[in-house]
Enzyme design. Structure first.
Site, PDB file in Angstrom:
ATOM      1  N   LYS A 109       2.611  -1.846  -8.560  1.00 40.93           N
ATOM      2  CA  LYS A 109       3.967  -1.601  -9.058  1.00 40.93           C
ATOM      3  C   LYS A 109       5.036  -2.266  -8.184  1.00 40.93           C
ATOM      4  CE  LYS A 109       6.693   0.509 -12.002  1.00 40.93           C
ATOM      5  NZ  LYS A 109       6.760  -0.107 -13.339  1.00 40.93           N
ATOM      6  N   ARG A 117       1.142   1.843  -6.137  1.00 41.40           N
ATOM      7  CA  ARG A 117       1.394   0.803  -5.138  1.00 41.40           C
ATOM      8  C   ARG A 117       0.152  -0.034  -4.845  1.00 41.40           C
ATOM      9  NH1 ARG A 117       6.208   1.932  -2.429  1.00 41.40           N
ATOM     10  NH2 ARG A 117       5.647   0.498  -0.775  1.00 41.40           N
ATOM     11  N   ASN A 144       0.858   0.333   6.349  1.00 41.68           N
ATOM     12  CA  ASN A 144       1.282  -0.494   5.230  1.00 41.68           C
ATOM     13  C   ASN A 144       2.112  -1.621   5.814  1.00 41.68           C
ATOM     14  OD1 ASN A 144       2.268  -1.591   2.893  1.00 41.68           O
ATOM     15  ND2 ASN A 144       3.710   0.066   2.475  1.00 41.68           N
ATOM     16  N   GLY A 145       1.622  -2.840   5.719  1.00 45.50           N
ATOM     17  CA  GLY A 145       2.388  -3.959   6.265  1.00 45.50           C
ATOM     18  C   GLY A 145       1.482  -5.072   6.742  1.00 45.50           C
ATOM     19  N   LYS A 196       3.920  -7.885 -21.510  1.00 48.96           N
ATOM     20  CA  LYS A 196       3.367  -6.535 -21.660  1.00 48.96           C
ATOM     21  C   LYS A 196       1.942  -6.595 -22.166  1.00 48.96           C
ATOM     22  CE  LYS A 196       5.419  -4.736 -19.750  1.00 48.96           C
ATOM     23  NZ  LYS A 196       6.603  -5.151 -19.107  1.00 48.96           N
ATOM     24  N   GLU A 229       8.989 -11.053 -22.858  1.00 42.78           N
ATOM     25  CA  GLU A 229       8.685  -9.736 -22.301  1.00 42.78           C
ATOM     26  C   GLU A 229       7.529  -9.057 -23.048  1.00 42.78           C
ATOM     27  OE1 GLU A 229       9.021  -8.165 -19.756  1.00 42.78           O
ATOM     28  OE2 GLU A 229       8.722  -6.070 -20.254  1.00 42.78           O
ATOM     29  N   CYS A 234       0.859  -1.187   0.000  1.00 44.52           N
ATOM     30  CA  CYS A 234       0.000   0.000   0.000  1.00 44.52           C
ATOM     31  C   CYS A 234       0.889   1.227   0.000  1.00 44.52           C
ATOM     32  CB  CYS A 234      -0.871   0.002   1.239  1.00 44.52           C
ATOM     33  SG  CYS A 234      -1.715  -1.566   1.464  1.00 44.52           S
ATOM     34  N   GLU A 244      -0.535  -8.189 -19.539  1.00 54.50           N
ATOM     35  CA  GLU A 244      -0.795  -7.482 -18.281  1.00 54.50           C
ATOM     36  C   GLU A 244      -1.614  -6.207 -18.464  1.00 54.50           C
ATOM     37  OE1 GLU A 244       3.682  -5.616 -17.584  1.00 54.50           O
ATOM     38  OE2 GLU A 244       2.433  -5.919 -15.844  1.00 54.50           O
ATOM     39  N   TRP A 266      -3.615  -1.987  -1.776  1.00 52.56           N
ATOM     40  CA  TRP A 266      -3.670  -3.136  -2.688  1.00 52.56           C
ATOM     41  C   TRP A 266      -3.995  -4.340  -1.822  1.00 52.56           C
ATOM     42  CZ3 TRP A 266      -1.199  -7.882  -3.586  1.00 52.56           C
ATOM     43  CH2 TRP A 266      -1.374  -8.431  -4.870  1.00 52.56           C
ATOM     44  N   HIS A 325       6.184 -28.849 -30.663  1.00 49.74           N
ATOM     45  CA  HIS A 325       6.151 -29.798 -29.545  1.00 49.74           C
ATOM     46  C   HIS A 325       4.927 -29.586 -28.663  1.00 49.74           C
ATOM     47  CE1 HIS A 325      10.100 -31.211 -30.667  1.00 49.74           C
ATOM     48  NE2 HIS A 325      10.505 -29.951 -30.738  1.00 49.74           N
TER      49      HIS A 325
HETATM   50  C1  AGP Z   1       6.319  -5.549 -15.260  1.00 51.84           C
HETATM   51  O1  AGP Z   1       5.585  -5.014 -16.287  1.00 51.84           O
HETATM   52  C2  AGP Z   1       5.564  -6.127 -14.198  1.00 51.84           C
HETATM   53  N1  AGP Z   1       4.566  -5.258 -13.735  1.00 51.84           N
HETATM   54  C3  AGP Z   1       6.254  -6.987 -13.157  1.00 51.84           C
HETATM   55  O2  AGP Z   1       6.492  -8.197 -13.798  1.00 51.84           O
HETATM   56  C4  AGP Z   1       7.564  -6.524 -12.489  1.00 51.84           C
HETATM   57  O3  AGP Z   1       8.598  -6.478 -13.426  1.00 51.84           O
HETATM   58  C5  AGP Z   1       7.905  -7.481 -11.345  1.00 51.84           C
HETATM   59  O4  AGP Z   1       6.885  -7.408 -10.386  1.00 51.84           O
HETATM   60  C6  AGP Z   1       9.236  -7.211 -10.714  1.00 51.84           C
HETATM   61  O5  AGP Z   1       9.294  -5.956 -10.137  1.00 51.84           O
HETATM   62  P1  AGP Z   1      10.668  -5.316  -9.703  1.00 51.84           P
HETATM   63  O6  AGP Z   1      11.496  -5.141 -10.922  1.00 51.84           O
HETATM   64  O7  AGP Z   1      10.295  -4.018  -9.059  1.00 51.84           O
HETATM   65  O8  AGP Z   1      11.308  -6.272  -8.740  1.00 51.84           O
END
Ligand code: AGP
Length: 623
Positions: A618, A55, A127-128, A504, A500, A30, A507, A101, A523
């Site tokens: 994030k 967050r 937060n925790g 993207k 990657e 959070c 997500e 969150w 396969h």
């Molecule tokens: C990336 O688009 C993602 N939201 C996620 O995979 C992210 O890279 C992952 O949670 C790792 O985060 P960090 O690099 O802050 O450790």
């Protein structure tokens, strides 16, 4: 309280890990913010929360102190909703806020923060995770009527309980801290004291900000940077007593700590969207600039690579490098492995952090652990860091966030200099990670005589050219990505780009997307291909060009709609996206850009919340 038992086998012994998980209160991801000064606090807290919304955005709340009364407003959902709900007539100069969150338990209004003590004297945001909340309820709070199921309410009730027993507020907070097991960043208001804001921290990020006639706290610098860049790091188990003119830091034992503030190197404009419709678009287009900034940060006055000698020595001295990361950072790590093995000849293994902790690979005698994490706060990485440190191994963190937990706790840290990345989908941090990994590998040992700076300069230019072509990506996304599934295929370095690019797309657009090693299609995955299934192929590596081309033919024959991203020297007339010729090893830096845009435009077309995709946050600070 839920108890989770995990069984695992290590060195012929069965271990049982017992984890307690709170029903509704485990809000470790959070954001909190607090302000005390002379300005009206409402807008300050709300805009601070907006900066922290990355967050978590399941619910938000605010508390404002005025005339020895506390106004509390909380709402399920986004901060924009909280804004609409707040009484416009409320004003005050001391306040706290929270954005949540939810990990377990419904993100409803009752469980949202702030929480108050029974008499409503104390109001708190947290937060925790408090792990011993049940014991504390039983030991001290049997007679208390709780209004929520959260562990947070236990904290605020405990403070009140200790004050009722005659302790000063400061002592009651420290006493409460000493009773708490788990993690917390707290901001606390006492309605009988209009001139003090209290805060405390353990294992969860918290900074204090010093201003002229005001002081603040926040989960990160971004919550405060528009008002002050003079920040204090707060250590675990410290308590803060903050007035309009003073920030006093105390240990849990009540000893005053003397600490100098540091200057946060964030430009307030870095965290504004400016004229961009979304942070993601802004961050995609910042990538060429970030590459150039990284080169200048890691070069000496003669233009040669310069990096901390201790870091270089530690990599040279290890017999194997273990890269530990999650998500996008893990994908960057896969490319990093190629750099370390191909450029410096250093054996490297890349392991997903959450896998490593329960399924540790056989380690060599002298390993070095490198953690790659944009946020520097990822709990899965931290769990590995703690474990390998206990085992006595050397550690290094590569992060975008100076002073973050992983940066502080590892033996050394390397910064990415990507600037704040706000969109949940990582873009510029990913390419920054790849660029720093390339520079690092070449500095450790350059067996192939690659001139990394020269190649990166060319790539920064190529990235600009690719960004100029975004109208094309928009059309392509609208034309091709209109299905509930999508596949990226590629080989070698291109395969890592596919992983990657697929992440993207899935997500932010919620379209089911997978990245496959093109040779693996036959396969199994080829069974998924049907009429009009979008398949995006990436081809930047000469040695596998023809192989990937024949895999394209295989899926085309089964009805797939093909979109090819290729390097000019390998391109065919029908390829939709062509990247200027650049060094093949470093090609992922440019090849990912069309993938980032395709994800962006596919999500835009579907009307998705691009910067804040559902269910994500994030900084992932829960394991
Ligand atoms: C990336 O688009 C993602 N939201 C996620 O995979 C992210 O890279 C992952 O949670 C790792 O985060 P960090 O690099 O802050 O450790």
């Amino acid at each position: 309280m839920r108890i989770i038992f995990t069984f695992y086998l290590e060195k012929n012994q069965v271990y049982i890990v017992v984890q307690k998980n709170n029903k509704n209160g485990d809000l470790n991801m959070c954001g909190i913010v607090g302000y005390i000064g002379f300005e009206d606090v409402k807008e300050i807290i709300l805009s601070g929360l907006e900066k922290l919304e990355y967050r978590g955005y399941d619910s938000a709340g605010i508390a404002i102190l005025n005339n020895n009364e506390v106004y509390v407003c909380k709402e399920k959902g986004r901060i924009a909703k909280l804004r609409e709900r707040i009484d416009g007539n409320i004003s005050g100069t001391v306040g706290i806020g929270h954005t949540r969150w939810a990990t377990h338990g419904v993100p409803n209004k009752i469980n949202s923060h702030p929480h108050q003590s029974s008499s409503k004297r104390f109001t708190l945001v947290h937060n925790g995770i408090i792990e011993n909340e049940d014991e504390l309820r039983e030991k001290y709070l049997n007679d208390v009527n709780f209004t929520s199921d959260t562990d947070t309410e236990v904290i605020v009730q405990l403070i009140e309980k200790f004050v009722e027993k005659g302790e000063s507020v400061e002592l009651a907070i420290r006493h409460t801290m000493s009773e708490l097991e788990g993690s917390y960043a707290l901001a606390i208001l006492d309605k009988e004291d209009m001139d003090t804001l209290y805060a405390a921290k353990n294992k969860t990020p918290l900074l204090a900000g010093r201003g002229e006639g005001f002081n603040m706290i926040g989960s990160d610098a971004m919550a405060m940077i528009s008002l002050t860049n003079s920040l204090y790091e707060i250590e675990d188990k410290e308590m803060l007593k903050i007035t309009r003119n003073n920030i006093e830091i105390y240990t849990i034992y009540g000893n005053k700590v003397s600490r100098e503030p540091y200057k946060a190197e964030i430009d307030a404009s870095d965290i504004e969207k400016g004229t961009y419709p979304h942070y993601m678009m802004k961050e995609i287009e910042e990538q060429p600039f970030v590459i150039r900034r990284i080169m200048s940060q890691y070069s000496d006055e003669n233009g040669n690579i310069h990096m901390e000698p201790e870091i270089i020595d530690s990599i040279r001295a290890c017999d194997k490098l273990y890269i530990i990361a999650c998500g996008t950072s893990y994908h960057a790590g896969l490319i990093g492995k190629q750099f370390f093995e191909k450029i410096s000849g250093k054996p490297t293994e890349v392991v997903i952090a959450s896998e490593f902790i329960y399924n540790m690979p056989l380690l060599t005698e002298k390993p070095l652990f490198m953690f790659i994490s944009q946020s520097g706060e990822t709990a899965d990485c931290r769990a590995v860091l703690v474990k390998v440190k206990e085992m006595g191994f050397k550690t290094l963190t590569m992060t975008n966030t100076k002073g973050s937990t992983l940066a502080r706790e590892a033996d050394n840290a390397l910064l990415l200099y990507a600037g704040p990345e706000i969109a949940v989908a990582s873009t510029k941090a990913y390419t920054a990670q790849i660029a720093v990994l390339a520079i690092l590998a070449a500095f450790v040992e350059n067996k192939i005589n690659i001139n990394v700076f020269q190649e990166l300069s060319k790539i920064a230019y190529t990235m600009e050219t690719l960004c100029d072509d975004k109208d094309n990506y928009k059309k392509l996304a609208e034309k091709y990505i209109n299905n509930s599934h999508c596949f990226y295929i590629g080989r070698c370095m291109d395969y890592y780009v596919c992983l990657e690019a697929a992440l993207k797309l899935k997500e932010i657009s919620y379209i089911h997307t997978e990245g496959f090693a093109a040779g693996e299609l036959k396969h199994g995955p080829i069974a998924l291909i049907e009429e009009k299934t979008p398949v995006i192929a990436v081809i930047t590596q000469e040695n596998i060009n023809l192989n990937t081309r024949s895999n394209i033919k295989e899926v085309k024959a089964r009805g797939a709609s093909i979109l090819v991203i290729s390097m000019r020297k390998l391109s065919q007339e029908t390829d939709e996206i062509v990247i200027d010729d650049i060094n093949e090893l470093l090609a992922p830096l440019a090849a990912i850009i069309p993938g980032q845009y395709l994800a962006y435009y596919a999500a835009l077309k579907k009307g998705c919340d691009i910067d804040k995709p559902r269910n994500l946050a994030k900084s992932v600070t829960v394991e």
